[in-house]
Write a protein that holds these residues in place. Structure first.
Motif, PDB file in Angstrom:
ATOM      1  N   UNK A 121      -2.625  15.084  54.653  1.00  0.00           N
ATOM      2  CA  UNK A 121      -3.198  13.966  53.491  1.00  0.00           C
ATOM      3  C   UNK A 121      -2.077  13.713  52.370  1.00  0.00           C
ATOM      4  N   UNK A 122      -1.226  14.796  52.527  1.00  0.00           N
ATOM      5  CA  UNK A 122       0.197  14.253  51.716  1.00  0.00           C
ATOM      6  C   UNK A 122       0.737  13.154  52.213  1.00  0.00           C
ATOM      7  N   UNK A 123       0.951  12.978  53.585  1.00  0.00           N
ATOM      8  CA  UNK A 123       1.558  11.747  54.072  1.00  0.00           C
ATOM      9  C   UNK A 123       0.849  10.533  53.698  1.00  0.00           C
ATOM     10  N   UNK A 124      -0.478  10.705  53.838  1.00  0.00           N
ATOM     11  CA  UNK A 124      -1.408   9.573  53.649  1.00  0.00           C
ATOM     12  C   UNK A 124      -1.493   9.275  52.227  1.00  0.00           C
ATOM     13  N   UNK A 125      -1.278  10.042  51.322  1.00  0.00           N
ATOM     14  CA  UNK A 125      -0.937   9.813  49.859  1.00  0.00           C
ATOM     15  C   UNK A 125       0.354   8.808  49.810  1.00  0.00           C
ATOM     16  N   UNK A 126       1.193   9.090  50.430  1.00  0.00           N
ATOM     17  CA  UNK A 126       2.534   8.163  50.280  1.00  0.00           C
ATOM     18  C   UNK A 126       2.011   6.810  51.057  1.00  0.00           C
ATOM     19  N   UNK A 127       1.238   6.816  51.949  1.00  0.00           N
ATOM     20  CA  UNK A 127       0.899   5.535  52.572  1.00  0.00           C
ATOM     21  C   UNK A 127      -0.165   4.784  51.488  1.00  0.00           C
ATOM     22  N   UNK A 128      -0.921   5.400  50.797  1.00  0.00           N
ATOM     23  CA  UNK A 128      -1.569   4.836  49.836  1.00  0.00           C
ATOM     24  C   UNK A 128      -0.997   4.553  48.773  1.00  0.00           C
ATOM     25  N   UNK A 185     -13.603  12.252  53.652  1.00  0.00           N
ATOM     26  CA  UNK A 185     -14.241  13.013  54.619  1.00  0.00           C
ATOM     27  C   UNK A 185     -13.774  12.884  55.837  1.00  0.00           C
ATOM     28  N   UNK A 186     -12.452  13.059  55.918  1.00  0.00           N
ATOM     29  CA  UNK A 186     -11.550  13.042  57.154  1.00  0.00           C
ATOM     30  C   UNK A 186     -10.926  14.282  57.370  1.00  0.00           C
ATOM     31  N   UNK A 187     -10.629  14.573  58.671  1.00  0.00           N
ATOM     32  CA  UNK A 187      -9.392  15.501  58.947  1.00  0.00           C
ATOM     33  C   UNK A 187      -8.058  14.914  59.630  1.00  0.00           C
ATOM     34  N   UNK A 188      -8.246  13.406  59.367  1.00  0.00           N
ATOM     35  CA  UNK A 188      -6.941  12.809  59.755  1.00  0.00           C
ATOM     36  C   UNK A 188      -6.669  11.772  58.666  1.00  0.00           C
ATOM     37  N   UNK A 189      -6.093  12.049  57.588  1.00  0.00           N
ATOM     38  CA  UNK A 189      -6.026  11.357  56.412  1.00  0.00           C
ATOM     39  C   UNK A 189      -4.531  10.407  56.394  1.00  0.00           C
ATOM     40  N   UNK A 190      -3.894  10.647  57.591  1.00  0.00           N
ATOM     41  CA  UNK A 190      -2.412  10.427  57.377  1.00  0.00           C
ATOM     42  C   UNK A 190      -2.028   9.090  57.294  1.00  0.00           C
ATOM     43  N   UNK A 191      -3.180   7.985  57.433  1.00  0.00           N
ATOM     44  CA  UNK A 191      -2.762   6.451  57.205  1.00  0.00           C
ATOM     45  C   UNK A 191      -2.904   6.224  55.932  1.00  0.00           C
ATOM     46  N   UNK A 192      -3.726   7.097  54.919  1.00  0.00           N
ATOM     47  CA  UNK A 192      -3.999   6.805  53.710  1.00  0.00           C
ATOM     48  C   UNK A 192      -5.296   5.768  53.400  1.00  0.00           C
ATOM     49  N   UNK A 193      -5.582   5.254  54.590  1.00  0.00           N
ATOM     50  CA  UNK A 193      -6.900   3.974  54.577  1.00  0.00           C
ATOM     51  C   UNK A 193      -8.104   4.651  54.068  1.00  0.00           C
ATOM     52  N   UNK A 194      -8.342   5.701  54.651  1.00  0.00           N
ATOM     53  CA  UNK A 194      -9.661   6.382  54.313  1.00  0.00           C
ATOM     54  C   UNK A 194      -9.665   7.019  52.510  1.00  0.00           C
ATOM     55  N   UNK A 195      -8.498   7.229  52.262  1.00  0.00           N
ATOM     56  CA  UNK A 195      -8.501   7.606  50.770  1.00  0.00           C
ATOM     57  C   UNK A 195      -8.603   6.403  49.966  1.00  0.00           C
ATOM     58  N   UNK A 196      -8.212   5.231  50.321  1.00  0.00           N
ATOM     59  CA  UNK A 196      -8.263   4.212  49.464  1.00  0.00           C
ATOM     60  C   UNK A 196      -9.629   3.402  49.638  1.00  0.00           C
ATOM     61  N   UNK A 197     -10.527   3.838  50.818  1.00  0.00           N
ATOM     62  CA  UNK A 197     -11.835   3.500  50.943  1.00  0.00           C
ATOM     63  C   UNK A 197     -12.663   4.212  49.832  1.00  0.00           C
ATOM     64  N   UNK A 198     -12.172   5.078  49.378  1.00  0.00           N
ATOM     65  CA  UNK A 198     -12.954   6.057  48.470  1.00  0.00           C
ATOM     66  C   UNK A 198     -13.083   5.263  47.081  1.00  0.00           C
ATOM     67  N   UNK A 199     -12.271   4.352  46.611  1.00  0.00           N
ATOM     68  CA  UNK A 199     -12.099   3.554  45.802  1.00  0.00           C
ATOM     69  C   UNK A 199     -13.450   2.700  45.898  1.00  0.00           C
ATOM     70  N   UNK A 200     -13.570   2.165  46.923  1.00  0.00           N
ATOM     71  CA  UNK A 200     -14.799   1.157  47.168  1.00  0.00           C
ATOM     72  C   UNK A 200     -16.118   2.145  46.859  1.00  0.00           C
TER      73      UNK A 200
END
Length: 249
Positions: free
Chosen positions: A120-127, A81-96
């Motif tokens: 979020x695609x850039x964040x995907x590569x970061x993740x 739930x973020x509009x700034x997913x570029x680092x990928x960290x918020x995506x990885x936090x969803x695993x937890x």
């Protein structure tokens, strides 16, 4: 696309048709503080996971029908739930987040995909640097900032489906996907949809719906028919209206 192209719209899109249809599961949406989950209503055990990152300024609602589509095929999708997913960290936090759910025992944490659109695609590569990630599918990733570190492209741990649109002027293929394709050393299947704009995936994922569904079935569920689209017979290599490049397959 420039470079060695395996196909340039010389066959038809029929191989993707089964994956454009809704899957066998009815779906449920769960609203959470950090993540929105789209999942089969009735979990039957060992469901693979996909974590999702939104494009700049958007929320999971913008992609709701596409995320529900993946859920209808048995995947549990956790969208940050973020509009700034570029680092990928918020995506990885969803695993937890999923690990804390009461149905965690019904999920397969050894089969986790990461995907997202634009930032979020850039964040995907970061993740994708995280060893927990089994496969990635960055959709028109933007890699020129917004939290993306280009060194992540050399640190991928999982096979990648890289998606582009030939009419994309916001995250154009030449500056944003070509470098990724050249730099990653994992198996990468690069599919550019002819005439697709940057907004192709908004809503139900548009022409990216079938190919991403097949990718997850191949990578996360071990589906041999879906695998044939990308490897072996590579029936997706001759899709009408797509330019395809792949390496390390």
């Amino acid at each position: 696309m420039v470079g060695t192209v395996l196909s340039c719209g010389v066959a038809n899109a029929a191989p993707l048709d089964p994956y454009e249809d809704e899957g066998p599961y009815s779906t449920t949406r769960e609203l959470g503080l950090s993540c929105t989950v789209f999942r089969p209503s009735n979990l039957t055990g060992d469901h693979p996971i996909v974590v999702w990152g939104n494009g700049t300024g958007t929320t999971p609602t913008a992609y709701r029908r596409g995320l529900e589509h993946w859920a209808s095929w048995g995947f549990v999708v956790a969208a940050a739930n973020t509009s700034n997913a570029g680092t990928g960290q918020d995506m990885l936090d969803c695993i937890g987040h999923l690990q804390s759910r009461g149905y965690a025992s019904q999920l397969d944490f050894s089969a986790i995909g990461a995907s997202g659109h634009s930032q979020g695609g850039g964040g995907t590569i970061m993740a994708g640097r995280d060893s927990r990630i089994t496969a990635t599918a960055p959709v028109q990733p933007y890699i020129l900032g917004l939290g993306h570190d280009t060194t992540s492209q050399y640190q991928q741990t999982a096979p990648m489906l890289l998606l582009s649109g030939s009419f994309d002027v916001l995250a154009g293929p030449l500056l944003n996907q070509r470098p990724v394709y050249q730099r990653v050393d994992v198996p990468v299947f690069w599919a550019e949809r002819t005439a697709a704009t940057h907004f192709e995936p908004v809503g139900d994922f548009g022409d990216f719906k079938g190919i991403t569904t097949a990718w997850w079935l191949y990578q996360l569920s071990g589906d041999s028919s879906a695998a044939d689209l990308f490897t072996g017979p590579c029936t997706a290599c001759n899709l009408f209206g797509w330019d395809i490049e792949r390496k390390n397959f």
